[in-house]
Motif scaffolding. Structure first.
Motif, PDB file in Angstrom:
ATOM      1  N   THR A  99      -5.644 -11.388  41.593  1.00 29.93           N
ATOM      2  CA  THR A  99      -6.114 -10.635  42.761  1.00 29.93           C
ATOM      3  C   THR A  99      -6.643 -11.544  43.859  1.00 29.93           C
ATOM      4  O   THR A  99      -6.956 -11.070  44.951  1.00 29.93           O
ATOM      5  N   GLY A 101      -5.826 -14.077  46.462  1.00 29.07           N
ATOM      6  CA  GLY A 101      -4.669 -14.615  47.176  1.00 29.07           C
ATOM      7  C   GLY A 101      -4.731 -16.111  47.380  1.00 29.07           C
ATOM      8  O   GLY A 101      -3.723 -16.809  47.232  1.00 29.07           O
ATOM      9  N   ASP A 147      -6.029  -3.108  42.572  1.00 26.72           N
ATOM     10  CA  ASP A 147      -6.042  -4.519  42.958  1.00 26.72           C
ATOM     11  C   ASP A 147      -5.284  -5.369  41.946  1.00 26.72           C
ATOM     12  O   ASP A 147      -4.458  -6.209  42.311  1.00 26.72           O
ATOM     13  N   SER A 151      -1.770  -5.056  43.865  1.00 25.16           N
ATOM     14  CA  SER A 151      -1.948  -6.241  44.717  1.00 25.16           C
ATOM     15  C   SER A 151      -1.624  -7.517  43.952  1.00 25.16           C
ATOM     16  O   SER A 151      -0.998  -8.441  44.482  1.00 25.16           O
ATOM     17  N   LEU A 155       1.150 -10.295  45.020  1.00 25.17           N
ATOM     18  CA  LEU A 155       0.816 -11.695  45.291  1.00 25.17           C
ATOM     19  C   LEU A 155       1.646 -12.652  44.435  1.00 25.17           C
ATOM     20  O   LEU A 155       2.117 -13.680  44.917  1.00 25.17           O
ATOM     21  N   SER A 196      -1.241   3.739  40.006  1.00 32.02           N
ATOM     22  CA  SER A 196      -0.953   2.317  40.222  1.00 32.02           C
ATOM     23  C   SER A 196       0.434   1.946  39.717  1.00 32.02           C
ATOM     24  O   SER A 196       1.136   1.138  40.334  1.00 32.02           O
TER      25      SER A 196
END
Length: 292
Positions: A99, A101, A147, A151, A155, A196
Motif C-alpha cells: 500500500t 507507493g 487499500d 490499491s 501499485l 474489493s
C-alpha cells in the motif's frame, strides 16, 4: 462527443505483425514452462503465495517474493527454498508494504538490477479479509481492505508494467480476486471484502485494455483468478462457526473445499505461453459455486 483518438492505441483494423507467443510453434510440453523468466509474487508469505512460488520454481522460473514480514515466516518456507535449490532457480525474499507507493517503487528499483532473468510475470496474492455486520462495520477497516486488495494490486501491477516497458519485455500479470467478487457469501458478513474483489475484476479488465493494445509499449496480458473457498489456516476460524463447513461444502457442485495446490495449474497457465490469446479475463476456479 469528442472525436480525439489516442494515437498509441490500436484501432479495430490493427493487425499484429509478429506471430503470437503461443500456438503450434511452441511444443505442448512447454506451454506451462516459465524458463528464462522472473516472476514476482506479492503476499508471497501466505498459504497461496508459497504454494505458487514452489510451482513457478518447478516450472523453470526465478521468483521474487514480496510480503510484509522482514523475513519469511511461512511454515512451509523451507519447501520453497528446497524447490529453488532442486531446480537451480534464484529465489529472493524482499519485505514490502504493497500500500506504500514510494516503498513499492524503491523495492522494485532495488531488486530489478539483481535479476538473472527479465521480469516477465506478476502474481498478486496480497489481500486481507475482515468480517462483520455492515450496519456498524468500521470505515477504517473498510478502507484498509480497499487499500490492500485494490490499491496494492494496482501499485504492484504498475511497477511491473513500468519495468516491462523499460526493458521492452512482454509479460503476464495475474491478480488474485475471488468468487466473492461475483456473489455474496452466505452466512458470513463480508460486504467490504466482496466489494474489493469485484474491484479487482474490473482493475484486471481495465489494465488489460490499456496494456494489450498500445503501440508504444510491449504486450502485457492481465487476467484475474477467482478462487472458491480454500481450506487453510486463514479460513479455519470461520469454519468453527456451527454449520459453516456444511454450508460452504454444500454451496458448490463438488461438495468440498479446495486446497491451495489446486490453483497451481490455473496460475501457471495464465503466466505461460499456453494462454497467449487470453487477456482481460477472469478464471473462476470455485468448484461450481457460482454456476448454480
Amino acid at each position: 462527443m469528442s472525436n480525439i483518438k489516442d494515437s498509441n492505441v490500436h484501432g479495430p483494423d490493427f493487425r499484429e505483425a509478429k506471430p503470437p507467443q503461443g500456438g503450434s510453434t511452441i511444443p505442448v510440453a512447454d506451454l506451462f514452462r516459465l524458463d528464462g523468466r522472473t516472476i514476482v509474487i506479492t503476499g508471497a508469505n501466505g498459504f497461496l503465495g508459497t504454494t505458487l512460488a514452489i510451482a513457478i520454481l518447478e516450472s523453470g522460473g526465478d521468483v521474487v517474493c514480496l510480503d510484509l514480514p522482514s523475513s519469511p515466516t511461512a511454515e512451509n518456507w523451507q519447501e520453497v527454498e528446497n524447490a529453488a535449490s532442486k531446480h537451480t532457480a534464484v529465489l529472493k525474499y524482499v519485505p514490502l508494504d504493497v500500500t506504500d507507493g514510494d516503498m513499492v517503487a524503491r523495492v522494485f528499483a532495488e531488486f530489478i538490477p539483481t535479476l538473472r532473468y527479465p521480469l516477465r510475470g506478476l502474481v498478486v496474492c496480497a489481500g486481507i479479509s475482515r468480517n462483520g455486520p455492515a450496519v456498524d462495520f468500521p470505515i477504517s477497516t473498510f478502507r484498509q481492505m480497499l487499500d490492500v486488495n485494490v490499491s496494492g494490486a494496482f501499485l504492484a501491477a504498475q511497477a511491473t508494467a513500468q519495468e516491462m516497458n523499460r526493458s521492452n519485455t512482454s509479460g503476464s500479470i495475474v491478480l488474485v480476486a475471488s468468487m466473492s467478487g461475483y456473489v455474496s457469501n452466505k452466512g458470513v458478513d463480508t460486504a467490504g471484502y466482496n466489494a474489493s474483489k469485484a474491484a479487482v475484476h474490473q482493475l484486471a479488465r481495465s489494465l488489460a485494455a490499456e496494456w494489450g493494445s498500445r503501440k508504444d509499449m510491449p504486450l502485457i496480458r492481465v487476467n484475474s483468478l477467482s478462487p472458491g473457498y480454500i481450506r487453510t489456516a486463514a479460513t479455519a476460524e470461520a469454519l468453527q462457526k456451527p454449520g459453516m463447513e456444511a454450508q460452504w461444502v454444500g454451496d458448490n457442485m463438488l461438495y468440498r473445499l479446495s486446497t491451495a495446490d489446486e490453483f497451481r495449474a490455473p496460475v501457471l497457465f495464465m503466466l505461460g505461453d499456453g494462454s497467449s490469446f487470453m487477456t482481460g479475463s477472469d478464471l473462476r476456479v470455485d468448484g461450481g459455486h457460482c454456476a448454480w
